[in-house]
Design a protein around this motif. Structure first.
Motif, PDB file in Angstrom:
ATOM      1  N   MET A 196       5.544   2.499 -14.484  1.00  0.00           N
ATOM      2  CA  MET A 196       6.563   2.858 -13.500  1.00  0.00           C
ATOM      3  C   MET A 196       7.181   4.214 -13.843  1.00  0.00           C
ATOM      4  O   MET A 196       7.574   4.458 -14.975  1.00  0.00           O
ATOM      5  N   ASP A 197       7.250   5.093 -12.860  1.00  0.00           N
ATOM      6  CA  ASP A 197       7.942   6.374 -12.989  1.00  0.00           C
ATOM      7  C   ASP A 197       9.183   6.347 -12.107  1.00  0.00           C
ATOM      8  O   ASP A 197       9.145   5.836 -10.982  1.00  0.00           O
ATOM      9  N   ALA A 198      10.283   6.892 -12.587  1.00  0.00           N
ATOM     10  CA  ALA A 198      11.514   6.993 -11.809  1.00  0.00           C
ATOM     11  C   ALA A 198      12.075   8.401 -11.959  1.00  0.00           C
ATOM     12  O   ALA A 198      12.425   8.817 -13.063  1.00  0.00           O
TER      13      ALA A 198
ATOM     14  N   HIS B 111       6.163   4.095  -8.530  1.00  0.00           N
ATOM     15  CA  HIS B 111       6.826   5.397  -8.506  1.00  0.00           C
ATOM     16  C   HIS B 111       8.030   5.313  -7.580  1.00  0.00           C
ATOM     17  O   HIS B 111       7.947   4.814  -6.465  1.00  0.00           O
ATOM     18  N   VAL B 112       9.188   5.806  -8.081  1.00  0.00           N
ATOM     19  CA  VAL B 112      10.411   5.795  -7.279  1.00  0.00           C
ATOM     20  C   VAL B 112      11.122   7.130  -7.424  1.00  0.00           C
ATOM     21  O   VAL B 112      11.159   7.717  -8.504  1.00  0.00           O
TER      22      VAL B 112
ATOM     23  N   GLU C 280       0.811  -1.221   0.000  1.00  0.00           N
ATOM     24  CA  GLU C 280       0.000   0.000   0.000  1.00  0.00           C
ATOM     25  C   GLU C 280       0.847   1.275   0.000  1.00  0.00           C
ATOM     26  O   GLU C 280       0.386   2.341   0.394  1.00  0.00           O
ATOM     27  N   VAL C 281       2.095   1.174  -0.461  1.00  0.00           N
ATOM     28  CA  VAL C 281       2.989   2.330  -0.534  1.00  0.00           C
ATOM     29  C   VAL C 281       2.776   3.066  -1.855  1.00  0.00           C
ATOM     30  O   VAL C 281       2.611   2.454  -2.902  1.00  0.00           O
ATOM     31  N   ASP C 282       2.797   4.398  -1.800  1.00  0.00           N
ATOM     32  CA  ASP C 282       2.613   5.222  -2.997  1.00  0.00           C
ATOM     33  C   ASP C 282       3.918   5.489  -3.731  1.00  0.00           C
ATOM     34  O   ASP C 282       3.905   5.728  -4.939  1.00  0.00           O
ATOM     35  N   SER C 283       5.032   5.498  -3.005  1.00  0.00           N
ATOM     36  CA  SER C 283       6.312   5.776  -3.650  1.00  0.00           C
ATOM     37  C   SER C 283       7.450   5.194  -2.834  1.00  0.00           C
ATOM     38  O   SER C 283       7.408   5.187  -1.601  1.00  0.00           O
TER      39      SER C 283
END
Length: 241
Positions: free
Chosen positions: A161-163, A106-107, A60-63
């Protein structure tokens, strides 16, 4: 947001976790206990290479905010170089694998302007902007370069996925800023609150895949351009050199 911060007890973590915890639900994974725990932060001691552990903490982590790095002790020795590559390449890859397994897309990766080589022959240099591919060959700069490539690959591997890679410049506690033993280092040094603000901006930057940004206290652009971060992240330093 719910955040998993890997390496949250280190140099950068000690500067930004207290700020992030004011407005986010923060979990921290680190090899060591925090020297000064932040109220409300959920701390876990463990290995970032443990895919199942990272997956569990990523529930349940957003980033994922990845700021782990190798140790300072023995800087540049073969053993030390190996540790930096182990964290920035295999460690980051496995941590991203665990986070993606839990559905995180997202990272934020704390990279470094050391991805570019520099020679302090005159005490001041001008860094290229983000349009120029990194070319550092020293162990630390190369480790950070490869970490960015791991992030880029993650955006290719996992749909959505965003980095966001933030190329930090000599982060310093607010009361110690600007920091550095040369004119160049002091010119680009970044205060802790400005680093935290850059991470906040990166957390909101979604739907763009991979990208990298110079983050520096040099608001004038004499040594380094932060125009891309201004334009795309809406970030500009409040503490300027």
């Amino acid at each position: 947001m719910r955040l998993l911060v890997i390496g949250g007890c280190g140099l950068v973590g000690s500067l930004v976790v207290p700020v992030l915890a004011r407005t986010h639900e923060v979990r921290v994974l680190d090899l060591k206990e925090p020297s000064t725990p932040v109220s409300g932060v959920d701390y876990h001691v463990g290995e970032l290479h443990d895919v199942d552990l990272v997956a569990s903490l990523s529930s349940e982590v957003d980033s994922l905010v990845f700021m782990a790095m190798g140790p300072l002790a023995g800087w540049g020795s073969p053993a030390n170089a190996r540790q930096h590559f182990d964290v920035a390449v295999s460690g980051l890859y496995l941590a991203l694998t665990g986070a993606a397994k839990a559905g995180v897309r997202h990272v934020v990766y704390t990279s470094s302007m050391s991805v570019y080589p520099y020679e302090e022959l005159t005490g001041m240099i001008t860094f290229p902007d983000e349009s120029v591919p990194p070319t550092a060959t020293d162990f630390y700069g190369l480790a950070k370069r490869l970490g960015e490539e791991v992030c880029r690959t993650a955006t290719d591997r996992w749909d959505g996925m965003d980095a966001v890679c933030l190329r930090l410049c000599f982060p310093a506690a607010d009361d110690e800023w600007p920091r550095g033993d040369t004119p160049m280092k002091r010119a680009i040094s970044t205060s802790g609150r400005d680093v935290a603000a850059a991470i906040e901006a990166a957390l909101r930057h979604r739907g763009h895949g991979f990208d990298a940004y110079a983050i520096s206290g040099d608001a004038t652009g004499k040594t380094m351009s932060i125009e891309k971060a201004r334009r795309e992240l809406g970030w500009t330093p409040r503490d300027v050199t």
